[in-house]
Design an enzyme around this catalytic site. Structure first.
Site, PDB file in Angstrom:
ATOM      1  N   HIS A  22       0.825  -1.206   0.000  1.00 24.49           N
ATOM      2  CA  HIS A  22       0.000   0.000   0.000  1.00 24.49           C
ATOM      3  C   HIS A  22       0.863   1.262   0.000  1.00 24.49           C
ATOM      4  O   HIS A  22       0.377   2.340  -0.312  1.00 24.49           O
ATOM      5  CB  HIS A  22      -0.906  -0.019   1.234  1.00 24.49           C
ATOM      6  CG  HIS A  22      -2.332   0.368   0.969  1.00 24.49           C
ATOM      7  ND1 HIS A  22      -2.913   0.422  -0.275  1.00 24.49           N
ATOM      8  CD2 HIS A  22      -3.316   0.738   1.845  1.00 24.49           C
ATOM      9  CE1 HIS A  22      -4.181   0.795  -0.166  1.00 24.49           C
ATOM     10  NE2 HIS A  22      -4.440   1.003   1.103  1.00 24.49           N
ATOM     11  N   ASN A 117      -9.584   3.723  -1.749  1.00 22.45           N
ATOM     12  CA  ASN A 117     -10.169   4.711  -0.846  1.00 22.45           C
ATOM     13  C   ASN A 117      -9.365   5.999  -0.753  1.00 22.45           C
ATOM     14  O   ASN A 117      -9.930   7.072  -0.544  1.00 22.45           O
ATOM     15  CB  ASN A 117     -10.379   4.111   0.537  1.00 22.45           C
ATOM     16  CG  ASN A 117     -11.467   3.061   0.531  1.00 22.45           C
ATOM     17  OD1 ASN A 117     -12.441   3.179  -0.214  1.00 22.45           O
ATOM     18  ND2 ASN A 117     -11.315   2.031   1.338  1.00 22.45           N
TER      19      ASN A 117
END
Length: 193
Positions: A22, A117
């Protein structure tokens, strides 16, 4: 006339997440800072920044790593864009992408968030999805592994071997996007994989 570009490497703060999939966006921004022998400093917008140049006399680059978690990236990105007077079309977001194979780079402006997101929150905060993105492919998890666990895990052994080159290539893509525009960067980096 030189312009200012805000280059945001998405990730999560702290050592627990530093080497995870990430955080590939932050790894790319780290590479851009290292190429210029620059160090990040704290900014009141809730980020660490480097103010530098693409090249001497060229466009100004503001490299940013956010102090917030991925899902709430929008507020500090919008604050940095206001502070540096950067319009959304010059806010480059570098992020991980599940739907692109590992070690592949894709560039685009606008479009959907693809379930990311961080990108969703930035589009909300900037009041537009029309900002450039350098998407670093991390691939889908094997088998039935939860994608949320996959993105928060470190890169695997075989991935580690090519990760430095992948990060360098993604940094090249950012520089080319700023210097030559989206189409030139797409032509070079989309054809490599």
């Amino acid at each position: 006339m030189a312009s200012t570009w805000l280059i945001v490497g998405l990730g999560n703060p702290g050592p627990r997440y530093a080497a995870t999939r990430h955080n590939i966006g932050q790894m790319v921004v780290d590479e851009l800072a290292e190429r210029r022998s620059e160090r990040f400093r704290e900014h009141k917008a809730g980020a660490r920044v480097v103010e530098t140049w693409l090249r001497p006399g060229g466009d100004k680059l503001v490299l940013a790593k956010l102090n917030t978690y991925m899902n709430v990236s929008g507020t500090p990105v919008a604050a940095l864009a206001r502070f540096y007077s950067v319009d959304p079309e010059r806010v480059v977001v570098v992020h991980d992408e599940l739907d692109i194979p590992f070690d592949s780079i894709r560039l685009k402006i606008g479009g959907g968030h693809g379930g990311h997101n961080g990108v969703r929150d930035i589009a909300r905060a900037l009041a537009t999805p029309e900002f450039p993105r350098v998407r670093a492919g991390i691939g889908r998890p094997p088998g039935r592994q939860d994608p949320a666990d996959w993105v928060l895990a470190p890169f695997g052994g075989s991935e580690q071997k090519t990760l430095p080159i992948f990060i360098s290539d993604a940094a090249d893509a950012v520089e080319q996007l700023v210097d030559e525009g989206l189409v030139a960067a797409q032509q070079k980096h989309h054809s490599r994989s």
